[in-house]
Write an enzyme that holds these catalytic residues in place. Structure first.
Site, PDB file in Angstrom:
ATOM      1  N   SER A 122     -29.744   2.711 -16.850  1.00  0.00           N
ATOM      2  CA  SER A 122     -29.104   2.491 -15.452  1.00  0.00           C
ATOM      3  C   SER A 122     -28.114   1.189 -15.408  1.00  0.00           C
ATOM      4  CB  SER A 122     -30.295   2.511 -14.335  1.00  0.00           C
ATOM      5  OG  SER A 122     -30.874   3.102 -14.468  1.00  0.00           O
ATOM      6  N   HIS A 144     -25.731   7.199 -14.240  1.00  0.00           N
ATOM      7  CA  HIS A 144     -25.867   7.963 -15.735  1.00  0.00           C
ATOM      8  C   HIS A 144     -25.114   8.959 -15.738  1.00  0.00           C
ATOM      9  CE1 HIS A 144     -30.163   6.250 -16.786  1.00  0.00           C
ATOM     10  NE2 HIS A 144     -30.193   6.173 -15.232  1.00  0.00           N
ATOM     11  N   HIS A 177     -34.287  12.089 -17.461  1.00  0.00           N
ATOM     12  CA  HIS A 177     -35.732  11.229 -17.449  1.00  0.00           C
ATOM     13  C   HIS A 177     -36.484  12.527 -16.919  1.00  0.00           C
ATOM     14  CE1 HIS A 177     -32.612   8.397 -16.319  1.00  0.00           C
ATOM     15  NE2 HIS A 177     -33.719   7.450 -16.440  1.00  0.00           N
ATOM     16  N   TYR A 207     -38.738  12.587 -14.713  1.00  0.00           N
ATOM     17  CA  TYR A 207     -38.690  12.729 -13.149  1.00  0.00           C
ATOM     18  C   TYR A 207     -37.539  13.698 -12.524  1.00  0.00           C
ATOM     19  CZ  TYR A 207     -35.116   8.991 -13.099  1.00  0.00           C
ATOM     20  OH  TYR A 207     -34.023   8.202 -13.124  1.00  0.00           O
ATOM     21  N   GLU A 208     -36.715  13.841 -13.326  1.00  0.00           N
ATOM     22  CA  GLU A 208     -35.561  14.955 -13.085  1.00  0.00           C
ATOM     23  C   GLU A 208     -36.397  16.495 -13.291  1.00  0.00           C
ATOM     24  OE1 GLU A 208     -31.277  13.801 -14.202  1.00  0.00           O
ATOM     25  OE2 GLU A 208     -32.772  12.361 -15.611  1.00  0.00           O
ATOM     26  N   ALA A 214     -33.459  -0.344 -17.676  1.00  0.00           N
ATOM     27  CA  ALA A 214     -33.532  -1.237 -16.556  1.00  0.00           C
ATOM     28  C   ALA A 214     -34.976  -1.180 -15.992  1.00  0.00           C
ATOM     29  CB  ALA A 214     -32.759  -1.130 -15.347  1.00  0.00           C
ATOM     30  N   MET A 223     -38.910   3.610 -16.126  1.00  0.00           N
ATOM     31  CA  MET A 223     -39.109   4.958 -16.293  1.00  0.00           C
ATOM     32  C   MET A 223     -38.402   5.815 -17.263  1.00  0.00           C
ATOM     33  SD  MET A 223     -38.442   5.672 -11.859  1.00  0.00           S
ATOM     34  CE  MET A 223     -39.008   4.454 -10.827  1.00  0.00           C
ATOM     35  N   SER A 224     -38.238   5.045 -18.445  1.00  0.00           N
ATOM     36  CA  SER A 224     -37.842   5.830 -19.525  1.00  0.00           C
ATOM     37  C   SER A 224     -38.209   5.386 -20.618  1.00  0.00           C
ATOM     38  CB  SER A 224     -36.154   5.582 -19.363  1.00  0.00           C
ATOM     39  OG  SER A 224     -35.696   4.261 -19.569  1.00  0.00           O
ATOM     40  N   ASN A 239     -35.156  -6.030 -11.298  1.00  0.00           N
ATOM     41  CA  ASN A 239     -35.906  -6.643  -9.782  1.00  0.00           C
ATOM     42  C   ASN A 239     -37.317  -7.203 -10.340  1.00  0.00           C
ATOM     43  OD1 ASN A 239     -36.166  -3.549 -10.293  1.00  0.00           O
ATOM     44  ND2 ASN A 239     -37.939  -4.059  -9.355  1.00  0.00           N
ATOM     45  N   HIS A 278     -32.511   1.468  -5.855  1.00  0.00           N
ATOM     46  CA  HIS A 278     -31.731   1.832  -7.207  1.00  0.00           C
ATOM     47  C   HIS A 278     -30.632   0.964  -7.159  1.00  0.00           C
ATOM     48  CE1 HIS A 278     -30.628   4.059 -10.569  1.00  0.00           C
ATOM     49  NE2 HIS A 278     -29.544   4.703  -9.843  1.00  0.00           N
TER      50      HIS A 278
HETATM   51  N1  HPA Z   1     -40.119   0.149 -11.309  1.00  0.00           N
HETATM   52  C1  HPA Z   1     -39.874   1.181 -12.131  1.00  0.00           C
HETATM   53  N2  HPA Z   1     -38.964   1.448 -12.872  1.00  0.00           N
HETATM   54  C2  HPA Z   1     -37.936   0.472 -12.694  1.00  0.00           C
HETATM   55  C3  HPA Z   1     -37.949  -0.690 -11.820  1.00  0.00           C
HETATM   56  C4  HPA Z   1     -39.176  -0.788 -11.287  1.00  0.00           C
HETATM   57  O1  HPA Z   1     -39.548  -1.791 -10.345  1.00  0.00           O
HETATM   58  N3  HPA Z   1     -36.811  -1.382 -11.817  1.00  0.00           N
HETATM   59  C5  HPA Z   1     -36.107  -0.610 -12.394  1.00  0.00           C
HETATM   60  N4  HPA Z   1     -36.496   0.675 -13.143  1.00  0.00           N
END
Ligand code: HPA
Length: 284
Positions: A33, A64, A86, A88-89, A116, A217-218, A241, A255
């Site tokens: 991302s 993406h 992903h 989750y998609e 990320a 998440m990847s 973050n 996001h």
């Molecule tokens: N959690 C999960 N996936 C992420 C995060 C997070 O805080 N930040 C970026 N991708």
């Protein structure tokens, strides 16, 4: 029709890519991302929209764009995937990892994956780059391993070793490249969770307790499929973050924040990736 992506389908996708570029990539990159601008470092590339490639899963996430950018990058023929898909998609793990199998069919032997993540290690700061030393594949451990299903011997053994998922020599080289450019890389354990909801404070404290330094998440599915076939892997995570393990009343993770912080780290990410590629022979 088979429940799983077939070798025939992977072959069709690889044939399509081969027919649309004269480059013969040896290095594959998968961008996370907000990290897409790394592909701009390729000089006059061949660009293929992933939507045109047979059997390729469509990317539906903002930040993406689904494209393959193929051409010379720091002295190597590279294939960059902008816009991974992903779990989750809604795709199965076999579709999520189809791009890696296509890379294998194209002859790629080195894979650089970026993502990320949310920082769990209390010493981390947004914008830090973390080399992935190891991962915890939570969906995989719970049954959604990308290698579930018939084993294709063509790609690797039924029970592949995962003791060195992220190549130690490539990590050492990345540290040297960053140090010489005047900044430090973190190195830690990446916890892969399915998403798409961000984690609750209790989930984040749990992840810290089991030894994770960042969560995202990847990446882990692609790395398992790459290691199955013996590719060398370098993984770099941008800490976008910080985990809100003890949230203030107005704390939120968005996001948008992930994309913006990802953008801040792009120049350093490009320096590391290009530096590693330029000096790849130092990693054996
Ligand atoms: N959690 C999960 N996936 C992420 C995060 C997070 O805080 N930040 C970026 N991708």
């Amino acid at each position: 029709m088979s429940e799983f992506v077939t070798t025939q389908q992977i072959g069709d996708a690889a044939d399509f890519v081969r027919a649309h570029t004269s480059h013969r990539p040896e290095v594959g990159l998968i961008l996370g991302s907000g990290l897409g601008p790394l592909a701009d470092a390729i000089d006059s590339p061949d660009v293929i929209a992933t939507a045109d490639i047979p059997h390729w899963p469509a990317s539906t996430v903002q930040g993406h764009t689904g494209r393959l950018v193929i051409g010379p990058l720091a002295g190597h023929a590279a294939l960059v995937l902008q816009g991974r898909t992903h779990f989750y998609e809604g795709y199965g793990m076999d579709h999520v990892t189809l791009p890696v199998r296509v890379m294998i069919e194209l002859g790629i032997r080195t894979l650089i994956v970026t993502n990320a993540s949310g920082g769990l290690n209390p010493n981390y700061r947004p914008g830090d780059l973390m080399l992935i030393r190891d991962h915890i594949n939570f969906p995989g451990m719970a049954g959604n391993n990308p290698l579930r299903g018939p084993n294709e011997e063509r790609y690797g053994p039924r029970f592949p070793d995962m003791t060195q998922p992220y190549d130690p020599a490539l990590r050492a080289l990345a540290h040297r490249v960053a140090a010489e450019a005047g900044f430090a890389l973190r190195e830690g354990v990446y916890a892969y969770v399915a998403g798409p909801s961000f984690e609750t404070p209790a989930e984040l404290r749990f992840l810290q307790m089991v030894g994770a330094d960042a969560v995202g998440m990847s990446t882990a599915p692609e790395v398992v499929v790459a290691r199955h076939a013996g590719l060398r892997v370098l993984g770099i995570s941008t800490v976008a973050n910080l985990a809100q393990t003890d949230p203030t009343p107005d704390a939120v993770v968005t996001h948008q924040e992930v994309l913006e912080t990802g953008a801040l780290a792009v120049p350093r990410l490009i320096q590391v990736v290009c530096g590693v590629l330029e000096r790849l022979s130092e990693a054996g």
